[in-house]
Design an enzyme around this catalytic site. Structure first.
Site, PDB file in Angstrom:
ATOM      1  N   ASP A 201       0.974  -1.019   0.139  1.00 25.48           N
ATOM      2  CA  ASP A 201      -0.151   0.220   0.262  1.00 25.48           C
ATOM      3  C   ASP A 201       1.244   1.127  -0.073  1.00 25.48           C
ATOM      4  O   ASP A 201       1.836   0.750   0.613  1.00 25.48           O
ATOM      5  CB  ASP A 201      -1.040  -0.032   1.195  1.00 25.48           C
ATOM      6  CG  ASP A 201      -1.778   0.951   1.435  1.00 25.48           C
ATOM      7  OD1 ASP A 201      -2.500   1.144   0.246  1.00 25.48           O
ATOM      8  OD2 ASP A 201      -1.471   2.229   1.892  1.00 25.48           O
ATOM      9  N   GLU A 270       1.496  -0.336  -4.930  1.00 22.55           N
ATOM     10  CA  GLU A 270       0.461   0.616  -5.232  1.00 22.55           C
ATOM     11  C   GLU A 270       1.191   1.709  -5.540  1.00 22.55           C
ATOM     12  O   GLU A 270       2.240   2.348  -4.534  1.00 22.55           O
ATOM     13  CB  GLU A 270      -0.144   0.719  -4.124  1.00 22.55           C
ATOM     14  CG  GLU A 270      -1.375   1.900  -5.161  1.00 22.55           C
ATOM     15  CD  GLU A 270      -2.130   2.384  -3.177  1.00 22.55           C
ATOM     16  OE1 GLU A 270      -3.925   2.670  -3.580  1.00 22.55           O
ATOM     17  OE2 GLU A 270      -1.668   2.113  -2.639  1.00 22.55           O
TER      18      GLU A 270
END
Length: 541
Positions: A201, A270
């Site tokens: 993330d 990401e």
């Protein structure tokens, strides 16, 4: 044919645990619910599941604020439930990828609780602390994605700490080697428990500029949202100094070195920054950084053949050693059928969008419900859970509309998601018509088409591993050729809600292909005829 790693060309199914299946009837999805529904997951034909955070957390950002990286939050179950998930997945031949949120922790994490006490404790330098300016204001102009300054005053230290997201999500100081070592130890904990990879993330947010230089202002015409609302002041700056710093690339190599000790595992980063496509290339360069990366470039409102072609071609031009991964929906953005449908939310459009995504070069992330054609839910203000939406209401309603529970049974209470009296977010009435049980009974349903296309795709190496070459087409049509060795497929997608004609290049000979769920090839000697939102796949002969 050279044996390819399992993740190349893989279809990865994202599960948002809170909303997938509730096994203990408390209105919130859990790990046991995922286990219960694993036969459904296997039936989709996907290669892996990506499970969003289930770690111990105060849930200020619904699990992306972690207070203990090695514990399961009781809301989601126990470590025994997680181990059962791993076992069931392996028995089903499906890989398990889990989220790792490395750039920041919860403010309830033991590290931060110690760090905030004073300037001399053992964790004093584990987070990003800075003195106030002489007038008491924050050290620079950096902004939080979730609104306001990225700096929060801590009276015990008489300093500010950095939070790129919520105030309750303080940023770790990755310039400290002890921080990096402990972060990697936490990652390895899950490798030892048998996971097959990680979705990392906001991985480009780990390092910050140590000089704390101000971000430059951005002209109004250049303010475009990539994963955040365009009326968010965050879009008013070029984020040169608060993320995507050069030092971060070295940490990507540290992650890869750890991953390489566990053959067969994969890292998926990401990326959200000023030039995400270039960063995707940088973060996967040299076969020594991340295996794959994805960005928000196809998660925006921009929807046209020209935009998608330009986005993919730009990445292909920059990408060298890395492997792309594409997504058109996830838990952070408006559901794709509402975002790109422009009022048209037909099953035919949804079928075409899924086929288009599954035909691009690279791996694919499918967000739960895209195989059903779920639309964005309207959530009343008093029902909102997302702090992002509460802050920016009414211009931006947050992410709750794409996070509502999965509809399993059309006529059961809460759509079969939970037998509890109330669910954490409501099950939209309009989603009941898309329920799994209803679609499984219809051979022409979107769910049936999704399963059929995934199976068909696996039989065509061109779509799994081949090169991609875009060809000129009318404005409404996206067209490209996928090539693998001596095989080539023409892939055409009509974005319009009317019939469109695709002129064939001189000397192009086509052979119709069956089994992909769309009507047969319609052509004369010089033109393809595409019905509204039709996809065409043909062998070049």
């Amino acid at each position: 044919m050279k044996q390819q790693p399992w993740w190349r060309g893989a279809v990865i199914y994202q599960i948002y645990p809170r909303s997938f299946m509730d096994a203990n009837q408390d209105g919130i999805g859990d790990l046991a619910g995922i286990v219960d529904k694993f036969p459904y997951i296997k039936s989709l034909g996907v290669d892996a599941v990506w499970v969003s955070p289930f770690f111990k957390s105060p849930m200020k950002d619904f699990g992306y604020d972690i207070s203990d990286y090695r514990e399961i939050d009781p809301m989601f179950g126990s470590m025994a439930d997680f181990d059962r998930l791993i076992t069931v997945a392996k028995e089903s031949g499906v890989k398990v990828i889990i989220d790792q949120v490395l750039s920041h922790t919860s403010d309830q994490h033991a590290w931060f609780q110690q760090s905030r006490q004073d300037k001399s404790n053992d964790k004093a330098d584990w987070y990003v602390w800075a003195d106030a300016k002489p007038d008491g204001t924050p050290p620079n102009n950096w902004l939080s994605i979730f609104g306001g300054s990225a700096w929060q005053w801590e009276p015990r230290r008489e300093q500010y700490y950095l939070h790129n997201f919520l105030t309750e999500q303080p940023d770790l100081n990755f310039h400290n080697p002890e921080v990096r070592r402990h972060v990697l130890d936490n990652v390895e904990f899950w490798l030892k428990r048998g996971v097959d990879g990680f979705r990392l993330d906001a991985i480009n947010f780990c390092f910050h500029d140590q000089q704390l230089r101000d971000n430059p202002a951005k002209a109004s015409e250049d303010r475009k949202g990539r994963g955040f609302s365009e009326d968010n002041p965050y879009a008013y700056q070029y984020h040169h100094y608060d993320n995507t710093r050069p030092e971060n690339l070295g940490f990507m190599e540290d992650i890869r070195a750890l991953m390489d000790k566990y053959p067969g595992v994969v890292s998926l980063g990401e990326i959200s920054c000023e030039d995400s496509l270039k960063a995707m290339s940088d973060y996967t360069l040299g076969n020594k950084r991340l295996h794959m990366a994805y960005s928000f470039e196809l998660l925006t409102k921009d929807f046209s053949p020209a935009y998608i072609r330009n986005t993919v071609q730009t990445l292909e031009a920059n990408l060298t050693d890395g492997w792309p991964c594409w997504a058109i929906g996830n838990h952070d953005v408006t559901r794709v059928l509402s975002r790109w449908g422009q009022g048209n939310t037909s099953a035919q459009l949804a079928k075409m969008l899924n086929a288009m995504l599954l035909s691009l070069r690279g791996s694919v992330c499918t967000y739960q419900g895209e195989e059903l054609g779920l639309t964005e839910a309207e959530i009343a203000f008093e029902q909102l859970q997302d702090p992002y939406g509460i802050t920016f209401w009414p211009n931006f309603k947050g992410r709750d509309g794409c996070r509502t529970p999965m509809p399993w049974f059309e006529h059961q209470v809460n759509g079969g998601f939970s037998a509890g009296e109330q669910t954490w977010l409501p099950v939209p009435q309009e989603h009941r018509a898309c329920a799994v049980d209803r679609q499984q009974q219809a051979q022409d349903s979107l769910l049936s088409a999704y399963r059929q296309f995934v199976r068909w795709r696996k039989a065509h190496p061109e779509l799994l591993y081949g090169d991609i070459e875009f060809i000129d087409a009318p404005d409404d049509i996206l067209a490209f050729i996928r090539r693998d060795q001596d095989r080539a497929l023409l892939c055409c997608f009509n974005f319009a809600d009317r019939t469109s004609l695709m002129p064939l290049m001189s000397g192009m000979n086509l052979s119709a292909l069956e089994g992909h769920g769309f009507q047969s090839l319609s052509q004369d000697n010089e033109t393809l005829v595409l019905a509204p939102h039709q996809a065409v796949f043909a062998r070049l002969v």
